[in-house]
Design an enzyme around this catalytic site. Sequence first.
Site, PDB file in Angstrom:
ATOM      1  N   LYS A 174       2.817  24.826  -7.247  1.00  0.00           N
ATOM      2  CA  LYS A 174       1.987  23.677  -7.614  1.00  0.00           C
ATOM      3  C   LYS A 174       2.548  22.411  -6.983  1.00  0.00           C
ATOM      4  O   LYS A 174       3.657  21.981  -7.312  1.00  0.00           O
ATOM      5  CB  LYS A 174       1.930  23.491  -9.131  1.00  0.00           C
ATOM      6  CG  LYS A 174       0.865  22.451  -9.550  1.00  0.00           C
ATOM      7  CD  LYS A 174       0.960  22.053 -11.013  1.00  0.00           C
ATOM      8  CE  LYS A 174       1.837  20.860 -11.223  1.00  0.00           C
ATOM      9  NZ  LYS A 174       1.293  19.591 -10.650  1.00  0.00           N
ATOM     10  N   GLY A 227      11.759  16.877  -9.255  1.00  0.00           N
ATOM     11  CA  GLY A 227      11.012  15.832  -9.939  1.00  0.00           C
ATOM     12  C   GLY A 227      11.906  15.060 -10.888  1.00  0.00           C
ATOM     13  O   GLY A 227      13.129  15.031 -10.742  1.00  0.00           O
ATOM     14  N   THR A 231      11.163  15.604 -17.020  1.00  0.00           N
ATOM     15  CA  THR A 231      10.388  16.828 -16.806  1.00  0.00           C
ATOM     16  C   THR A 231      11.321  18.015 -16.648  1.00  0.00           C
ATOM     17  O   THR A 231      11.041  19.117 -17.140  1.00  0.00           O
ATOM     18  CB  THR A 231       9.489  16.685 -15.573  1.00  0.00           C
ATOM     19  OG1 THR A 231       8.667  15.525 -15.717  1.00  0.00           O
ATOM     20  CG2 THR A 231       8.604  17.910 -15.398  1.00  0.00           C
ATOM     21  N   GLU A 249      16.130  20.070  -9.142  1.00  0.00           N
ATOM     22  CA  GLU A 249      16.597  18.910  -8.379  1.00  0.00           C
ATOM     23  C   GLU A 249      15.903  17.707  -8.983  1.00  0.00           C
ATOM     24  O   GLU A 249      14.696  17.519  -8.824  1.00  0.00           O
ATOM     25  CB  GLU A 249      16.264  19.086  -6.898  1.00  0.00           C
ATOM     26  CG  GLU A 249      17.076  18.174  -5.991  1.00  0.00           C
ATOM     27  CD  GLU A 249      16.423  16.824  -5.784  1.00  0.00           C
ATOM     28  OE1 GLU A 249      16.866  15.861  -6.454  1.00  0.00           O
ATOM     29  OE2 GLU A 249      15.496  16.724  -4.991  1.00  0.00           O
ATOM     30  N   CYS A 283      14.621  10.314  -3.694  1.00  0.00           N
ATOM     31  CA  CYS A 283      15.661  10.491  -4.705  1.00  0.00           C
ATOM     32  C   CYS A 283      17.049  10.192  -4.155  1.00  0.00           C
ATOM     33  O   CYS A 283      17.995  10.004  -4.927  1.00  0.00           O
ATOM     34  CB  CYS A 283      15.613  11.910  -5.281  1.00  0.00           C
ATOM     35  SG  CYS A 283      15.764  13.208  -4.025  1.00  0.00           S
ATOM     36  N   GLU A 384      16.522   5.076 -13.286  1.00  0.00           N
ATOM     37  CA  GLU A 384      15.897   5.313 -11.988  1.00  0.00           C
ATOM     38  C   GLU A 384      14.571   4.567 -11.897  1.00  0.00           C
ATOM     39  O   GLU A 384      13.644   4.813 -12.667  1.00  0.00           O
ATOM     40  CB  GLU A 384      15.663   6.812 -11.783  1.00  0.00           C
ATOM     41  CG  GLU A 384      15.163   7.147 -10.390  1.00  0.00           C
ATOM     42  CD  GLU A 384      14.993   8.638 -10.158  1.00  0.00           C
ATOM     43  OE1 GLU A 384      15.257   9.094  -9.038  1.00  0.00           O
ATOM     44  OE2 GLU A 384      14.587   9.344 -11.103  1.00  0.00           O
TER      45      GLU A 384
END
Length: 481
Positions: A174, A227, A231, A249, A283, A384
Amino acid sequence: MKKILNYINGQYAPPIADRWLDNYNPSNGEIYSQIAASTEEDVSLAYEAASAAFPAWSNTSIDDRSAIMLKIASLIDDNLERFAMAESMDNGKPLSLATAIDIPRASSNFRFFGHAITQFSSEAHESVGLNTMNFTLRQPIGVVGCISPWNLPLYLFSWKIAPAIAAGNTVVAKPSEVTPMTAYLLGEICTEAGLPDGVLNIVHGLGPSAGQAIIAHPNIKAISFTGGTKTGEHIARTAAPMFKKLSLELGGKNPNIIFADCDYEKMLAVSVKSSFTNQGQICLCGSRIFVEKSIFDRFKTDFVAKVKELNVGNPFEASTDIGALVSKPHLEKVQSYIKIAEDEGAKILFGGKTVKVPGSEHGYYLEPTVIEVYDDQCRVNQEEIFGPVVTLMPFETEEQAVQYANGVMYGLSSTLWTSDLNRTMRMSKKLEAGIVWVNTWMNRDLRTPFGGVKNSGVGREGGFEALRFFTEAKNVCIKYE
């Protein structure tokens, strides 16, 4: 209006419930396509296709698998302009960046793992005197789930599915519902390359529906996810009790540590890139800049001058350095952190305002923003932001620099600028990060392990690490006379 369909069992298909999501062009704020809003039923259909394809694919010779991977890579190269245009329109990033970095890296991912699988070998251990031989098989897991983010859409989508299928697995994948277009186009490439039906299945939709159905599926035995940390926590809570293999990650709040003995001009140029490439939506961006006190004022002046030269504009203009942020909600999130910085007493040295681009006045544009902070524990230094926002802060000693760098819950990457080899070796060991770049940034060799520590993730991707993740080790012990 174009509809982005699921790719299941080698065919494009609408979602079973016939529900759709609007897909926005970040550069002008307009809806330009609709995305399949898939549900558990669509994921089940994709799983059935992947499960049926697994026996034949897992027993396909390594040479044949490799040849298909290399063909996919070549076809992406042949369609570079088409894919880059789609990526830029979907994500808001400059077309020049998508053309030079994102799409070439996607083809490199397939090419690299197409070659790597031919070198992925088993281990053998002879027990002399005991007359036993042990050898370790590396066998594909079965059907695996791959979920990728919106910041580097095809780049990171291919980073996951390439090693998975190279190792002999079949995939239910996805992409982000924010940037689905290049993953949708990849289905055509896979079909043309001769990838057997069902080996790769692409299901579009929201995380709480399509994504959740993938991670909760009882027979999908491994999940690779890139992500946000929140999550990732949810995925771990769902998948860990089901004893799935996990590669997560997650977020980063990476330090860029600058000592006075660095190559100053090189450091300055690279630091601008490491702060604002892809609108800061990587990231690995160095979003916390710590500068040795003796050169802090000089750096602050020179850095801001360089940032002022960056051109915020339409992603399709060659002169554009910084394109649109990926969505309106994300723009609003980034703006909220700039307000938090002001409330915390930080000083906005430059930027912080939205930009009206002529002809694209409704796009999601923001000035690159430089903030001087006075406390390394302030929220804009701890959380972040994932946008074109960096903070500056001086340090006095090597020990203080390490303390600041490690003083967050994240540990993805660090960048160190110094000409002192002894300092390089000391700090490389002390920095709590999965990657330490010294006098460079974003310099990636695909053979090396990639991932973070602390709240930046679990596991490693890249090279043989990825192939190990997507296989199960089985030891065989033979006693002989």
